[in-house]
Design a protein around this motif. Structure first.
Motif, PDB file in Angstrom:
ATOM      1  N   LEU A 348       0.706  -1.206  -0.032  1.00 49.58           N
ATOM      2  CA  LEU A 348      -0.164   0.111  -0.010  1.00 49.58           C
ATOM      3  C   LEU A 348       0.763   1.267   0.129  1.00 49.58           C
ATOM      4  CD1 LEU A 348      -2.856  -1.100   2.497  1.00 49.58           C
ATOM      5  CD2 LEU A 348      -3.078  -0.591   0.275  1.00 49.58           C
ATOM      6  N   TYR A 349       2.220   1.043  -0.020  1.00 46.45           N
ATOM      7  CA  TYR A 349       2.890   2.341   0.255  1.00 46.45           C
ATOM      8  C   TYR A 349       4.344   2.028  -0.441  1.00 46.45           C
ATOM      9  CZ  TYR A 349       0.129   2.919   4.507  1.00 46.45           C
ATOM     10  OH  TYR A 349      -1.013   3.178   5.349  1.00 46.45           O
ATOM     11  N   PHE A 350       5.130   3.103  -1.072  1.00 51.40           N
ATOM     12  CA  PHE A 350       6.395   3.162  -1.425  1.00 51.40           C
ATOM     13  C   PHE A 350       7.145   4.573  -1.386  1.00 51.40           C
ATOM     14  CE2 PHE A 350       3.996   4.011  -5.292  1.00 51.40           C
ATOM     15  CZ  PHE A 350       4.470   5.081  -5.701  1.00 51.40           C
ATOM     16  N   GLY A 357      15.345   3.162  -7.216  1.00 48.78           N
ATOM     17  CA  GLY A 357      14.111   2.427  -7.116  1.00 48.78           C
ATOM     18  C   GLY A 357      13.383   2.631  -5.929  1.00 48.78           C
ATOM     19  N   HIS A 358      12.438   1.802  -5.292  1.00 49.66           N
ATOM     20  CA  HIS A 358      11.610   2.105  -4.246  1.00 49.66           C
ATOM     21  C   HIS A 358      11.547   1.051  -3.186  1.00 49.66           C
ATOM     22  CE1 HIS A 358      10.079   5.010  -7.358  1.00 49.66           C
ATOM     23  NE2 HIS A 358       9.792   5.622  -6.385  1.00 49.66           N
ATOM     24  N   ALA A 359      11.423   1.380  -2.128  1.00 50.66           N
ATOM     25  CA  ALA A 359      11.159   0.201  -1.047  1.00 50.66           C
ATOM     26  C   ALA A 359       9.557   0.294  -0.788  1.00 50.66           C
ATOM     27  CB  ALA A 359      11.873   0.805   0.085  1.00 50.66           C
ATOM     28  N   PHE A 360       8.936  -0.813  -1.012  1.00 43.07           N
ATOM     29  CA  PHE A 360       7.475  -1.077  -0.627  1.00 43.07           C
ATOM     30  C   PHE A 360       7.214  -1.442   0.572  1.00 43.07           C
ATOM     31  CE2 PHE A 360       8.583  -1.401  -5.297  1.00 43.07           C
ATOM     32  CZ  PHE A 360       7.708  -0.581  -5.997  1.00 43.07           C
ATOM     33  N   ALA A 361       5.902  -1.331   1.079  1.00 46.15           N
ATOM     34  CA  ALA A 361       5.596  -1.941   2.462  1.00 46.15           C
ATOM     35  C   ALA A 361       4.150  -2.187   2.191  1.00 46.15           C
ATOM     36  CB  ALA A 361       5.863  -0.650   3.445  1.00 46.15           C
ATOM     37  N   ARG A 362       3.779  -3.047   3.213  1.00 47.01           N
ATOM     38  CA  ARG A 362       2.331  -3.529   3.372  1.00 47.01           C
ATOM     39  C   ARG A 362       1.537  -2.474   4.422  1.00 47.01           C
ATOM     40  NH1 ARG A 362       5.571  -7.807   2.645  1.00 47.01           N
ATOM     41  NH2 ARG A 362       4.947  -9.364   0.934  1.00 47.01           N
ATOM     42  N   ASN A 368       6.989   3.852   7.333  1.00 46.39           N
ATOM     43  CA  ASN A 368       7.688   4.833   8.138  1.00 46.39           C
ATOM     44  C   ASN A 368       9.007   4.556   8.263  1.00 46.39           C
ATOM     45  OD1 ASN A 368       5.419   6.438   8.455  1.00 46.39           O
ATOM     46  ND2 ASN A 368       4.543   5.389  10.406  1.00 46.39           N
ATOM     47  N   GLU A 369       9.379   3.285   8.617  1.00 42.59           N
ATOM     48  CA  GLU A 369      10.729   2.859   8.645  1.00 42.59           C
ATOM     49  C   GLU A 369      11.562   2.784   7.105  1.00 42.59           C
ATOM     50  OE1 GLU A 369      10.766  -1.205   9.840  1.00 42.59           O
ATOM     51  OE2 GLU A 369       9.917  -0.890  11.763  1.00 42.59           O
ATOM     52  N   ASN A 370      10.845   2.576   6.217  1.00 46.96           N
ATOM     53  CA  ASN A 370      11.450   2.847   5.030  1.00 46.96           C
ATOM     54  C   ASN A 370      11.675   4.518   4.771  1.00 46.96           C
ATOM     55  OD1 ASN A 370      11.431   0.121   4.177  1.00 46.96           O
ATOM     56  ND2 ASN A 370       9.459   0.352   3.401  1.00 46.96           N
ATOM     57  N   VAL A 371      10.802   5.385   5.004  1.00 47.90           N
ATOM     58  CA  VAL A 371      11.076   6.567   4.906  1.00 47.90           C
ATOM     59  C   VAL A 371      12.248   7.295   5.678  1.00 47.90           C
ATOM     60  CG1 VAL A 371       9.993   8.832   5.534  1.00 47.90           C
ATOM     61  CG2 VAL A 371       8.668   7.094   4.466  1.00 47.90           C
ATOM     62  N   ALA A 372      12.345   6.667   7.094  1.00 45.04           N
ATOM     63  CA  ALA A 372      13.264   7.182   7.980  1.00 45.04           C
ATOM     64  C   ALA A 372      14.815   6.777   7.223  1.00 45.04           C
ATOM     65  CB  ALA A 372      13.172   6.243   9.164  1.00 45.04           C
ATOM     66  N   ARG A 373      14.636   5.571   6.715  1.00 47.99           N
ATOM     67  CA  ARG A 373      15.842   5.121   6.079  1.00 47.99           C
ATOM     68  C   ARG A 373      16.347   6.225   4.931  1.00 47.99           C
ATOM     69  NH1 ARG A 373      14.593  -0.279   7.509  1.00 47.99           N
ATOM     70  NH2 ARG A 373      13.137  -0.419   5.680  1.00 47.99           N
ATOM     71  N   TRP A 374      15.193   6.523   4.119  1.00 51.37           N
ATOM     72  CA  TRP A 374      15.384   7.275   2.967  1.00 51.37           C
ATOM     73  C   TRP A 374      15.842   8.666   3.450  1.00 51.37           C
ATOM     74  CZ3 TRP A 374      16.848   8.648  -1.530  1.00 51.37           C
ATOM     75  CH2 TRP A 374      16.369   9.656  -2.118  1.00 51.37           C
TER      76      TRP A 374
END
Length: 384
Positions: A348-350, A357-362, A368-374
């Protein structure tokens, strides 16, 4: 005595007939067998030329073993009067039969100088390049932006050559306004454009054109190709899509096109938007907001402001439900297919992952963890 004479005559006739048959068989082998050319060449056939001139030139270049057999073969296959003007690549070892086919089949030239007009999202450029027959690779002669730079002398020279080929290459994700503005800069095209075609209706692809081609006719060809692609994609759509018309599929494909430049990600990106539509979630995608600001006329060139993300507009998918009212770019075939055949995921998120590229999340927590890493990656890049 007469019997001996008749017998000798018959024997002579058989010998002559056998020799004649042998000559014919030899000629056929020469015509259809591998030719003597040890390295590919560019063969220029001038307008108004004939098979005699072409065969003599080929013989002089060491491409054929016998000019007369070449002409007889062309005549026997009814191709003598089908000669086409242009520059043609004659490959190593090509038979006379193959060469006759090359110079008579028609279509665009396959060798010599080519002008490629690349229309991209960030701008446009004209590249003049020459085919190296030996390697089969094009070598760049000169490159420039027709909107910002004066045409160099090398470009002026090839523009005067009758055998120069022209090609327009549209990048996936360009807007209709960008395409029209770029075509207006192309000095080898002719005619006015009455209006900018509807967004999303032009197919990103490579188009062969002739000098003096009408801009309006070229745009019509782009529209026809996109209509075919959309029809093909819609006919192959999954049964349970949350889009109800081909037009909605085109809108979704344009968003997919603008969200990722990684071909392998299109299906996953499509799955995120399809899953959100099914769940009744807003799409929340920046490219639609940007399109609402620029109307597809150029690149925003900066980040989005909080006031722009908060504004209620038809293209602000952070504030509206469902799809925007129109496409936001011209999607390619792969994005069209991704829109109607998305990958089966629970994403539902990326967010960008720093590699292009992108990190995808359910879940929102994973996202939010992926956003923090970005954010960490952004900070590191800013500090370099």
């Amino acid at each position: 005595m007469w019997r001996n004479i008749a017998s000798n005559f018959l024997t002579l006739f058989i010998v002559v007939l056998a020799l004649f048959a042998g000559v014919i068989a030899w000629g056929k082998r020469e015509y259809a067998g591998p030719g003597p050319l040890t390295q590919a060449i560019c063969l220029e056939v001038e307008s108004g030329s004939n098979m005699r001139r072409v065969s003599d030139k080929l013989a002089g270049d060491g491409a054929i073993s016998n000019a007369q057999i070449f002409r007889i073969g062309a005549e026997y296959t009814d191709k003598s009067d089908q000669l086409k003007a242009g520059s043609f690549l004659v490959p190593e070892g090509a038979s006379m039969e193959e060469i006759v086919d090359i110079v008579t089949r028609g279509g665009q030239s396959t060798c010599g100088t080519e002008v490629v007009y690349r229309v991209g999202i960030a701008g446009q450029e004209i590249e003049v390049r020459e085919l190296d027959p030996a390697s089969g690779q094009f070598e760049e002669v000169v490159e420039f932006d027709p909107a910002e730079a004066e045409a160099p002398a090398e470009y002026a020279e090839v523009r005067e050559a009758a055998d120069t080929r022209y090609r327009i290459a549209l990048a996936e994700g360009v807007t209709s306004w960008q395409i029209v503005e770029a075509l207006r800069q192309a000095d080898f095209l002719d005619g006015e454009v009455a209006e900018v075609p509807a967004e999303g209706t032009l197919a990103p692809d490579s188009y062969e054109v002739r000098p003096g081609a009408a801009r309006g006719e070229l745009l019509a060809a782009m529209q026809a190709r996109q209509e075919e692609r959309l029809a093909e994609a819609w006919a192959a759509r999954d049964d349970d899509l949350p889009v109800e018309t081909p037009e909605e599929a085109l809108i979704l494909a344009s968003i997919i096109e603008k969200e990722t430049g990684v071909p392998d990600e299109r299906g996953q990106v499509a799955s995120v938007f399809v899953n959100r539509l099914r769940e009744g979630m807003r799409l929340q995608t920046d490219p639609t907001v940007i399109y609402g600001i620029t109307n597809g006329e150029g690149v925003l060139g900066r980040g989005l402001r909080r006031s722009e993300l908060d504004a209620v507009t038809p293209y602000n998918t952070y504030r509206i439900d469902g799809l925007p009212p129109t496409p936001i770019a011209n999607p390619g075939l792969d994005s069209l297919m991704a829109a109607v055949q998305p990958a089966e995921t629970e994403f539902l998120y990326f967010v960008a992952d720093g590699s292009g590229g992108h990190a995808f999340a359910r879940t929102l927590a994973e996202h939010n963890e992926n956003v923090a890493r970005w954010r960490e990656i952004e900070a590191q890049q800013a500090g370099q």
